[in-house]
Design a protein around this motif. Structure first.
Motif, short mmCIF file in Angstrom:
data_model
loop_
_atom_site.label_atom_id
_atom_site.label_comp_id
_atom_site.label_asym_id
_atom_site.label_seq_id
_atom_site.Cartn_x
_atom_site.Cartn_y
_atom_site.Cartn_z
N SER A 8 0.83 -1.20 0.00
CA SER A 8 0.00 0.00 0.00
C SER A 8 0.87 1.26 0.00
O SER A 8 0.59 2.23 -0.72
CB SER A 8 -0.92 0.00 1.22
N LEU A 9 1.94 1.25 0.80
CA LEU A 9 2.88 2.37 0.81
C LEU A 9 3.50 2.54 -0.56
O LEU A 9 3.62 3.67 -1.08
CB LEU A 9 3.96 2.13 1.86
N HIS A 11 2.26 1.62 -3.42
CA HIS A 11 1.20 2.10 -4.31
C HIS A 11 1.00 3.60 -4.16
O HIS A 11 0.85 4.33 -5.14
CB HIS A 11 -0.09 1.34 -3.99
N ASP A 12 1.01 4.11 -2.93
CA ASP A 12 0.79 5.53 -2.67
C ASP A 12 1.89 6.39 -3.28
O ASP A 12 1.66 7.56 -3.62
CB ASP A 12 0.71 5.80 -1.16
N HIS A 13 3.10 5.82 -3.37
CA HIS A 13 4.24 6.60 -3.87
C HIS A 13 4.77 6.03 -5.19
O HIS A 13 5.94 6.21 -5.51
CB HIS A 13 5.35 6.60 -2.81
N ARG A 113 -0.01 14.94 -8.31
CA ARG A 113 -0.61 14.46 -7.06
C ARG A 113 -0.49 15.52 -5.98
O ARG A 113 -1.44 15.79 -5.24
CB ARG A 113 0.06 13.15 -6.62
N GLY A 188 4.21 12.80 2.76
CA GLY A 188 4.53 11.38 2.65
C GLY A 188 4.70 10.74 4.02
O GLY A 188 4.78 11.43 5.04
#
Length: 219
Positions: A8-9, A11-13, A113, A188
């Protein structure tokens, strides 16, 4: 951090991660993700996860994902690594199936983003901040042809008054020279703070935020 939390981390970055790698590193990262996607038992999933983390060690030390690479992977009781989120994994791999994108394209995606976060315009700032934003120590994000944006977390709630701790940390991060990098740090994940710095304003001591920024600069 569990395997799913790590994915998930990532994916976020994801745009920022790919932009930080060269062509060969992106190919090896794709192969590592493919190995994880095709792993069919706990042992092979764990081996693929180790390979994925190894490929990501080429990221810059201040990258949000890099900050988690040294941590221990934890699993839910009795589940081990077989609980990998296949949907997230598929979304990461789908990027490689799209037309090739160069580092400039990926960097622009990361900027886009950050551009979408809640922000104020110049007219919404208090007069002293609007008069000299560099001296005020604010992150100012600019795109050609549109009004500059100042991420909302920098201000006292409901006002255009800058938070003193934000100006202090922005000075440490040299936000006047690299506003996008400073914005990425604030928005972040941060291992030292165990959270997102912008979300921790008022919840942790100002000194902790300043110390975390100094840790990045020292690193």
């Amino acid at each position: 951090m569990t395997p799913d939390a790590f994915l998930s981390l990532l994916h976020d970055h994801w745009p920022m991660t790919l932009a930080a790698l060269d062509d060969g590193q992106r190919v090896r990262l794709h192969d590592a993700l493919h190995d994880l996607a095709t792993a069919d038992d706990g042992r092979s999933v764990e081996r693929a996860l180790r390979g994925l983390r190894m490929q990501l060690r080429t990221l810059p030390p201040d990258h949000p994902v890099s900050q988690e690479l040294g941590g221990t992977v934890r699993y839910a009781p009795g589940a081990r690594a077989t609980t990998i989120d296949r949907v997230l994994l598929g979304e990461l791999l789908n990027v490689f199936a799209a037309p090739a994108r160069g580092p400039g394209d990926l960097r622009r995606a990361a900027h886009d983003r950050l551009w979408e976060v809640p922000a104020l315009g110049t007219a919404e700032l208090v007069p002293e901040a609007a008069h000299d934003t560099a001296a005020a120590g604010l992150i100012r994000l600019s795109h050609p042809g549109v009004e500059d944006r100042y991420p909302r977390f920098q201000f006292m709630p409901g006002t255009g008054q800058p938070l003193p701790v934000v100006r202090r940390v922005n000075h440490i991060l040299m936000a006047d020279k690299d506003p996008w990098g400073a914005a990425a740090w604030w928005l972040g994940g941060n291992r030292w703070l165990a959270g997102v710095p912008a979300e921790l304003l008022g919840a942790v001591p100002d000194e902790d935020l300043a110390r975390a920024a100094l840790e990045l600069v020292a690193g």
